[in-house]
Design an enzyme around this catalytic site. Structure first.
Site, PDB file in Angstrom:
ATOM      1  N   LYS A  12       0.534  -1.549  -0.092  1.00 54.02           N
ATOM      2  CA  LYS A  12       0.372  -0.118   0.270  1.00 54.02           C
ATOM      3  C   LYS A  12       0.437   1.318  -0.524  1.00 54.02           C
ATOM      4  O   LYS A  12       2.202   0.925   0.142  1.00 54.02           O
ATOM      5  CB  LYS A  12      -0.855  -0.024   1.225  1.00 54.02           C
ATOM      6  CG  LYS A  12      -0.731   0.179   2.815  1.00 54.02           C
ATOM      7  CD  LYS A  12       0.095   1.659   3.485  1.00 54.02           C
ATOM      8  CE  LYS A  12       0.874   0.942   5.033  1.00 54.02           C
ATOM      9  NZ  LYS A  12       1.054   2.554   4.811  1.00 54.02           N
ATOM     10  N   ASP A 138      -2.616  -1.480  10.543  1.00 51.83           N
ATOM     11  CA  ASP A 138      -2.617  -1.495   8.970  1.00 51.83           C
ATOM     12  C   ASP A 138      -2.947  -2.743   8.809  1.00 51.83           C
ATOM     13  O   ASP A 138      -3.579  -2.359   7.387  1.00 51.83           O
ATOM     14  CB  ASP A 138      -1.480  -1.245   8.470  1.00 51.83           C
ATOM     15  CG  ASP A 138      -0.762   0.448   8.230  1.00 51.83           C
ATOM     16  OD1 ASP A 138      -1.809   1.129   9.038  1.00 51.83           O
ATOM     17  OD2 ASP A 138       0.031   0.245   8.011  1.00 51.83           O
TER      18      ASP A 138
END
Length: 318
Positions: A12, A138
């Site tokens: 990401k 996350d």
């Protein structure tokens, strides 16, 4: 039922990352816009019947014991659901370690998805998301994918319209930045009020995307990271000098992302940067939510809804 499974584990970037303040529990309140990208590790799973969890990897920098987030994810799943089976897991590492690209969190989420299937568990996406949140801030995002708003401590996520940007170039300087140390260096004030979230209004045209990002693009780690790590500052400067329309730090670093208008400009920049010795270079693109689910195959059945109306855990409606 197959007893072996191989899945990609995608990285990401953060289009924007705001640190709103320090909470009474010592954690930090943030607002961020997450984005899955095409760069990925490859995880292979084989079911074991004796309860052992074995980790193998091609990376000398990655631990294979309980310090590995994949091992912790497998063990947490066993404990939560009383599983007696185990797994042999191989991690083919491509996402840089300590680069702010979420490789460990992604690996943990994919491990929960894969083992829930291999161990034939009767679990929901909500169960896995909640367990993932205990492993790292996350991790929940990787049960959603695409473009998403993260808030709270990062564990709360809600989908946004997908960004399409095919011409990303990432420089990973040869330094690793501890997330905990990065937060400590901010010396953020105590949280006293909530700020309005910056929701990214997106377009499918890269040139329009640049205009919209310029209004919200900000990473509060950049000043301290650039000051403490000159290599990261130089990578940021090199991207802009090579023609990137935008350049920004991902997460707490050390990776710096450049956005280019087209493939010709990106290739020209890559050629320039290879001779500049600024760090490892990766060419990649954004990965939308539907693309993300498709690449995870049948395991995607446990993922949260992608219709933007509801995410099964920790999501406000906007």
């Amino acid at each position: 039922m197959a007893f072996e499974l191989t899945l990609p584990s995608f990285a990401k970037i953060n289009w924007t990352l705001r640190i709103l303040g320090r909470r009474p529990d010592g954690l930090h309140e943030i607002q961020t816009i997450f984005q899955t990208i095409s760069l990925n590790d490859r995880l292979s799973f084989a079911r074991l019947e004796d309860g052992r969890v074995e980790i193998y990897t091609d990376s000398l920098a990655l631990p294979t014991g309980e310090a590995n987030l994949v091992h912790r994810a497998a063990s947490a799943l066993q404990k939560r659901f009383g599983v007696r089976r185990g797994a042999r897991i191989r991690i083919e590492k491509r996402i840089p370690i300590g680069g702010g690209l979420g490789g460990g969190s992604s690996n943990a989420a994919i491990t929960l998805l894969a083992l829930a299937r291999l161990w034939e568990l009767d679990v929901s996406g909500s169960d896995l998301i909640e367990l993932g949140a205990e492993l790292g801030a996350d991790v929940p995002f990787f049960f959603l994918g695409g473009t998403a708003l993260g808030y709270g401590t990062g564990r709360m996520v809600t989908p946004l319209p997908d960004v399409e940007a095919s011409h990303l170039l990432i420089i990973v300087p040869s330094v690793k930045i501890s997330t905990a140390e990065a937060y400590a260096s901010l010396n953020a004030p105590a949280l006293t009020n909530e700020e309005t979230a910056h929701i990214l209004s997106v377009s499918r045209k890269t040139e329009d995307l640049v205009e919209r990002l310029q209004g919200v693009l900000r990473n509060d780690f950049e000043p301290t990271v650039f000051r403490s790590y000159p290599e990261v500052r130089r990578a940021h400067e090199a991207l802009l000098e090579s023609g990137a329309k935008l350049a920004f730090l991902s997460g707490s670093g050390s990776s710096v992302v450049g956005l280019f208008d087209n493939e010709e400009e990106r290739q020209r920049a890559a050629s320039m940067l290879l001779g500049a010795a600024v760090g490892r270079i990766e060419l990649c693109s954004t990965l939308g939510r539907d693309q993300y689910r498709a690449r995870l195959g049948e395991c995607a059945a446990l993922l949260a809804s992608s219709n933007g109306e509801e995410f099964h855990w920790g999501v406000a409606k906007w």
